[in-house]
Write an enzyme that holds these catalytic residues in place. Structure first.
Site, PDB file in Angstrom:
ATOM      1  N   THR A   1       1.863   9.955   4.601  1.00 53.85           N
ATOM      2  CA  THR A   1       0.801  10.872   3.810  1.00 53.85           C
ATOM      3  C   THR A   1      -0.724  10.852   4.375  1.00 53.85           C
ATOM      4  OG1 THR A   1       0.769   9.431   2.073  1.00 53.85           O
ATOM      5  CG2 THR A   1       1.755  11.289   1.536  1.00 53.85           C
TER       6      THR A   1
ATOM      7  N   GLU B   1      -0.173  -3.451   4.562  1.00 57.86           N
ATOM      8  CA  GLU B   1      -1.311  -2.552   4.417  1.00 57.86           C
ATOM      9  C   GLU B   1      -1.151  -1.874   5.917  1.00 57.86           C
ATOM     10  OE1 GLU B   1      -3.986  -0.757   3.703  1.00 57.86           O
ATOM     11  OE2 GLU B   1      -4.187  -1.520   1.812  1.00 57.86           O
ATOM     12  N   ASP B   2      -1.611  -0.446   6.123  1.00 60.68           N
ATOM     13  CA  ASP B   2      -1.992   0.055   7.224  1.00 60.68           C
ATOM     14  C   ASP B   2      -3.589   0.456   7.774  1.00 60.68           C
ATOM     15  OD1 ASP B   2      -2.294   2.094   5.231  1.00 60.68           O
ATOM     16  OD2 ASP B   2      -2.293   3.717   6.812  1.00 60.68           O
TER      17      ASP B   2
ATOM     18  N   LYS C   1      -9.090   5.756   5.902  1.00 59.17           N
ATOM     19  CA  LYS C   1      -7.458   5.092   5.583  1.00 59.17           C
ATOM     20  C   LYS C   1      -7.992   4.024   4.383  1.00 59.17           C
ATOM     21  CE  LYS C   1      -4.890   6.228   9.639  1.00 59.17           C
ATOM     22  NZ  LYS C   1      -3.935   5.629  10.612  1.00 59.17           N
ATOM     23  N   GLY C   2      -7.361   4.331   3.368  1.00 53.89           N
ATOM     24  CA  GLY C   2      -7.171   3.108   2.289  1.00 53.89           C
ATOM     25  C   GLY C   2      -8.455   3.298   1.247  1.00 53.89           C
TER      26      GLY C   2
ATOM     27  N   ARG D   1     -11.150   8.661  -2.739  1.00 55.99           N
ATOM     28  CA  ARG D   1     -11.367   9.810  -2.204  1.00 55.99           C
ATOM     29  C   ARG D   1     -13.068  10.223  -2.269  1.00 55.99           C
ATOM     30  NH1 ARG D   1      -8.733  13.806  -6.597  1.00 55.99           N
ATOM     31  NH2 ARG D   1      -6.989  12.414  -6.475  1.00 55.99           N
TER      32      ARG D   1
ATOM     33  N   ASP E   1       0.924  -1.247   0.193  1.00 58.40           N
ATOM     34  CA  ASP E   1      -0.004   0.072  -0.029  1.00 58.40           C
ATOM     35  C   ASP E   1       0.915   1.289   0.135  1.00 58.40           C
ATOM     36  OD1 ASP E   1      -2.189   1.561   0.435  1.00 58.40           O
ATOM     37  OD2 ASP E   1      -1.588   1.630   2.546  1.00 58.40           O
ATOM     38  N   LEU E   2       0.531   2.360  -0.423  1.00 53.56           N
ATOM     39  CA  LEU E   2       1.243   3.607  -0.244  1.00 53.56           C
ATOM     40  C   LEU E   2       0.990   4.545   0.925  1.00 53.56           C
ATOM     41  CD1 LEU E   2       3.327   5.368  -2.024  1.00 53.56           C
ATOM     42  CD2 LEU E   2       0.791   6.652  -2.933  1.00 53.56           C
ATOM     43  N   ASP E   3      -0.011   5.077   0.942  1.00 48.98           N
ATOM     44  CA  ASP E   3      -0.165   6.105   1.963  1.00 48.98           C
ATOM     45  C   ASP E   3      -0.115   5.266   3.368  1.00 48.98           C
ATOM     46  OD1 ASP E   3      -0.662   8.351   0.438  1.00 48.98           O
ATOM     47  OD2 ASP E   3      -2.845   7.450  -0.185  1.00 48.98           O
TER      48      ASP E   3
ATOM     49  N   LYS F   1     -11.223  -0.615  -1.884  1.00 43.45           N
ATOM     50  CA  LYS F   1     -10.972  -1.492  -0.756  1.00 43.45           C
ATOM     51  C   LYS F   1     -12.039  -1.267   0.171  1.00 43.45           C
ATOM     52  CE  LYS F   1      -5.945  -0.577  -0.975  1.00 43.45           C
ATOM     53  NZ  LYS F   1      -4.744   0.101  -0.246  1.00 43.45           N
TER      54      LYS F   1
ATOM     55  N   SER G   1      -2.718   0.749  -4.406  1.00 42.68           N
ATOM     56  CA  SER G   1      -2.967   1.885  -3.675  1.00 42.68           C
ATOM     57  C   SER G   1      -4.394   2.532  -4.245  1.00 42.68           C
ATOM     58  CB  SER G   1      -1.961   3.124  -3.936  1.00 42.68           C
ATOM     59  OG  SER G   1      -2.543   4.328  -3.208  1.00 42.68           O
ATOM     60  N   ALA G   2      -5.126   3.138  -3.268  1.00 43.62           N
ATOM     61  CA  ALA G   2      -6.394   3.812  -3.757  1.00 43.62           C
ATOM     62  C   ALA G   2      -6.127   4.959  -4.711  1.00 43.62           C
ATOM     63  CB  ALA G   2      -7.567   3.793  -2.627  1.00 43.62           C
ATOM     64  N   SER G   3      -4.948   5.513  -4.137  1.00 43.77           N
ATOM     65  CA  SER G   3      -4.661   6.994  -4.362  1.00 43.77           C
ATOM     66  C   SER G   3      -4.591   7.271  -6.104  1.00 43.77           C
ATOM     67  CB  SER G   3      -3.451   7.284  -3.763  1.00 43.77           C
ATOM     68  OG  SER G   3      -3.072   8.775  -4.236  1.00 43.77           O
TER      69      SER G   3
ATOM     70  N   ASN H   1      -2.745   9.957  -6.804  1.00 43.02           N
ATOM     71  CA  ASN H   1      -1.928  10.610  -6.830  1.00 43.02           C
ATOM     72  C   ASN H   1      -0.482   9.592  -6.590  1.00 43.02           C
ATOM     73  OD1 ASN H   1      -3.131  13.406  -6.778  1.00 43.02           O
ATOM     74  ND2 ASN H   1      -3.754  12.671  -4.918  1.00 43.02           N
TER      75      ASN H   1
HETATM   76  C1  BG6 Z   1      -5.480   6.021  -0.062  1.00 41.86           C
HETATM   77  C2  BG6 Z   1      -5.693   6.820   1.348  1.00 41.86           C
HETATM   78  O1  BG6 Z   1      -4.370   5.369  -0.286  1.00 41.86           O
HETATM   79  O2  BG6 Z   1      -5.738   6.789  -1.032  1.00 41.86           O
HETATM   80  C3  BG6 Z   1      -6.800   7.440   1.499  1.00 41.86           C
HETATM   81  O3  BG6 Z   1      -5.286   5.634   2.469  1.00 41.86           O
HETATM   82  C4  BG6 Z   1      -7.067   8.464   0.263  1.00 41.86           C
HETATM   83  O4  BG6 Z   1      -6.897   8.163   2.635  1.00 41.86           O
HETATM   84  C5  BG6 Z   1      -6.918   7.334  -0.787  1.00 41.86           C
HETATM   85  O5  BG6 Z   1      -8.556   8.819   0.370  1.00 41.86           O
HETATM   86  C6  BG6 Z   1      -7.252   8.329  -2.298  1.00 41.86           C
HETATM   87  O6  BG6 Z   1      -6.143   9.162  -2.486  1.00 41.86           O
HETATM   88  P1  BG6 Z   1      -6.366  10.283  -3.544  1.00 41.86           P
HETATM   89  O7  BG6 Z   1      -4.731  10.806  -3.372  1.00 41.86           O
HETATM   90  O8  BG6 Z   1      -6.300   9.640  -4.782  1.00 41.86           O
HETATM   91  O9  BG6 Z   1      -7.011  11.408  -3.286  1.00 41.86           O
HETATM   92 MG    MG Z   2      -2.680   3.138   3.521  1.00 39.37          MG
END
Ligand code: BG6
Ligand code: MG
Length: 217
Positions: A16, A168-169, A44-45, A48, A8-10, A144, A113-115, A117
């Protein structure tokens, strides 16, 4: 036996999670309330859009799609400003060592990762090339605890789910790993990450010895 590792990333590769929290809390404050640490665990996880929906639910707020889009953009701009200066020194303890170690052993590594970014963050940290595969919020449809993100990572690595280790956190991330029938290491509080195969207090406890045991068994 573990043959691939999915990070996982964040909150695992980089801290972050605290910037996500501040940016979401500023949104909640606009509606006159604050996000508790218990509520933050549920963010978390989570994607957005799902995070915003949860916050609006907690505040009993109903908004139009346009209003939601404005808030999503506002949150992301605040978050991007907060992470602008991220660099190699922000990689969480032990992570670079483990990534380098896995590479030296030719163990395939993915980011799950769900991000949306994820890639720019890995580039700021200077470690994007240490991942064989990146599966992020731009690709994944189901957030997730749905296993999609980890299943896509396993498929792209050509490794069966039962041979994948997820680090994972987030509770939602551990649930996603379990739904994918993968082994997991939870990073953080063992009461929250109760469903993980193993729980470590923080990333500095992620030793080569521990990883070696999992690769052997
Ligand atoms: C996850 C984070 O990795 O990414 C969440 O744990 C976050 O807190 C999600 O909402 C989405 O991230 P982003 O960067 O696309 O807004
Ligand atoms: Mg995480």
């Amino acid at each position: 036996m573990i043959k691939a590792v999915i990070f996982d990333l964040d909150g695992v590769v980089v801290d972050t999670a605290k910037f996500h929290f501040v940016a979401w809390n500023d949104i909640a404050k606009q509606f006159g309330f604050e996000i508790s640490s218990h509520q933050n665990e549920q963010l978390k996880g989570v994607s957005r859009i799902k995070s915003l929906d949860l916050i609006l639910e907690w505040g009993h707020i109903k908004l139009s799609q346009e209003q939601k889009t404005l808030l999503l953009n506002q949150k992301n701009e605040a978050y991007l400003a907060a992470i602008n200066l991220l660099n190699k020194t922000d990689i969480l303890p032990g992570i670079l060592e483990i990534l380098t170690y896995l590479k030296s052993k030719n163990i395939p590594v993915a980011l799950g990762s769900a991000s949306k970014n994820a890639l720019p963050i890995l580039q700021k940290l200077g470690i994007s090339t240490l991942f064989n595969v990146i599966v992020d919020g731009n690709i994944v449809q189901k957030a997730k605890p749905d296993p999609e993100v980890f299943m896509q990572a396993a498929n792209k690595l050509h490794v069966l789910p039962k041979h994948c280790l997820v680090i994972e956190d987030a509770k939602a991330g551990i649930d996603a790993a379990n739904n994918a029938k993968m082994t997991s290491i939870g990073i953080g509080n063992k009461e929250i990450l109760i469903n993980a195969s193993y729980v470590l207090e923080d990333t500095s406890k992620l030793s080569k010895k521990f990883i070696d045991e999992l690769l052997k068994n």
